[in-house]
Design an enzyme around this catalytic site. Sequence first.
Site, PDB file in Angstrom:
ATOM      1  CB  SER A  13      -1.267  -0.100   1.033  1.00 52.51           C
ATOM      2  OG  SER A  13      -1.726   0.863   0.964  1.00 52.51           O
ATOM      3  CG  HIS A  40      -3.662  -1.786  -1.779  1.00 53.47           C
ATOM      4  ND1 HIS A  40      -5.186  -2.353  -2.517  1.00 53.47           N
ATOM      5  CD2 HIS A  40      -4.341  -1.136  -0.361  1.00 53.47           C
ATOM      6  CE1 HIS A  40      -6.217  -2.094  -1.381  1.00 53.47           C
ATOM      7  NE2 HIS A  40      -5.347  -1.249  -0.573  1.00 53.47           N
ATOM      8  CG  ASP A  81      -5.005   2.538   1.308  1.00 55.30           C
ATOM      9  OD1 ASP A  81      -6.363   1.502   1.043  1.00 55.30           O
ATOM     10  OD2 ASP A  81      -4.129   1.917   1.407  1.00 55.30           O
ATOM     11  CG  MET A 117      -8.590   7.519   3.326  1.00 57.26           C
ATOM     12  SD  MET A 117      -7.751   7.428   4.898  1.00 57.26           S
ATOM     13  CE  MET A 117      -6.709   5.946   4.848  1.00 57.26           C
ATOM     14  CG  HIS A 128      -9.413   0.754  -0.379  1.00 62.81           C
ATOM     15  ND1 HIS A 128      -9.510   0.528   1.067  1.00 62.81           N
ATOM     16  CD2 HIS A 128     -10.892   0.425  -0.060  1.00 62.81           C
ATOM     17  CE1 HIS A 128      -9.925   0.215   1.510  1.00 62.81           C
ATOM     18  NE2 HIS A 128     -11.083  -0.090   1.283  1.00 62.81           N
ATOM     19  CG  MET A 152     -11.535   3.642   2.286  1.00 66.78           C
ATOM     20  SD  MET A 152      -9.975   3.495   3.098  1.00 66.78           S
ATOM     21  CE  MET A 152      -8.750   3.679   1.836  1.00 66.78           C
ATOM     22  CG  MET A 209     -11.256  -3.434   5.598  1.00 66.51           C
ATOM     23  SD  MET A 209      -9.922  -1.915   4.574  1.00 66.51           S
ATOM     24  CE  MET A 209      -9.023  -1.180   5.297  1.00 66.51           C
ATOM     25  CG  PHE A 211      -5.932   7.131  11.143  1.00 64.85           C
ATOM     26  CD1 PHE A 211      -4.665   8.625  10.062  1.00 64.85           C
ATOM     27  CD2 PHE A 211      -7.474   7.105  11.278  1.00 64.85           C
ATOM     28  CE1 PHE A 211      -6.172   9.704  11.200  1.00 64.85           C
ATOM     29  CE2 PHE A 211      -7.882   7.904  11.213  1.00 64.85           C
ATOM     30  CZ  PHE A 211      -7.176   9.337  11.641  1.00 64.85           C
ATOM     31  N   GLY A 212      -3.283   4.645   8.570  1.00 63.03           N
ATOM     32  CA  GLY A 212      -2.732   3.148   8.050  1.00 63.03           C
ATOM     33  C   GLY A 212      -2.050   3.454   9.208  1.00 63.03           C
ATOM     34  N   GLY A 213      -0.559   1.442   9.280  1.00 62.48           N
ATOM     35  CA  GLY A 213       0.074   1.620  10.667  1.00 62.48           C
ATOM     36  C   GLY A 213      -0.712   1.092  12.068  1.00 62.48           C
ATOM     37  CG  ASP A 229      -5.632  -2.618   3.571  1.00 61.31           C
ATOM     38  OD1 ASP A 229      -4.697  -3.130   3.943  1.00 61.31           O
ATOM     39  OD2 ASP A 229      -6.473  -2.016   2.813  1.00 61.31           O
ATOM     40  N   GLY A 230      -4.742  -4.861   6.371  1.00 63.59           N
ATOM     41  CA  GLY A 230      -4.501  -3.903   7.405  1.00 63.59           C
ATOM     42  C   GLY A 230      -3.952  -4.813   8.661  1.00 63.59           C
ATOM     43  N   GLY A 290       1.027  -2.230   4.186  1.00 62.47           N
ATOM     44  CA  GLY A 290       1.882  -0.655   4.026  1.00 62.47           C
ATOM     45  C   GLY A 290       3.275  -0.781   5.133  1.00 62.47           C
TER      46      GLY A 290
END
Length: 221
Positions: A9, A34, A36, A38, A67, A69, A138, A144-146, A176-177, A198
């Site tokens: 990601s 990937h 993302d 948002m 993706h 969002m 998900m 949020f990443g991380g 993902d996540g 990511g």
Amino acid sequence: MATYRIAPSILSADFARLGEEVRNVVAAGADIIHFDVMDNHYVPNLTIGPLVCEAIRPHVQVPIDVHLMVKPVDRIIPDFAKAGANIITFHPEASEHIDRTLQLIRDNGCKAGLVFNPATPLHYLDHVVDKLDIILLMSVNPGFGGQSFIPEALKKIADVRQRIDASGRDIMLEVDGGIKVDNIAAAAKAGADTFVAGSAIFGKPDYKAVIDAMRGQLAGL
């Protein structure tokens, strides 16, 4: 034997060097990029749009997996298709007519999929499984990443794998996540075949070492 795909990601990449980052991660063995998106509306963050997709498209041959969002979702789909997306996924809550949104993605030449948050029920799949190329689960709450992997997601992955197998269709099952070297095998065992990572990849100095370690875990299954 399952075909496993690693999809880094770019949310966790260095945005000042994005072209170089995607080239490097593909050279390190990534199968998919990937992407993302948002909107600071459906999720509490604001990231990147079609112009960035268009900018990185010439740098890589692998599929770009967008993706969304965002809400509403239909308006932006043709823009991403034109910008070079190959796969577009969205959240059922973000569409007034899920069936129509899936058809819109396909009409624009992309593979289409639904995304399920940890608390989103799977009943949406009862009506549209024949229109899906991919299902994205998900394993964190989006925005949020991380974040850390939510273990409960494994049960959901297994549920969706059963549904896909029962349908007899060739549908990718993406997770993902919080995916990293030490939990990718558990997600694969539950039934996932495509893994978004990511910070686990872009947060390390050697992308190839991480991707190779992930493949090592998958090869052991």
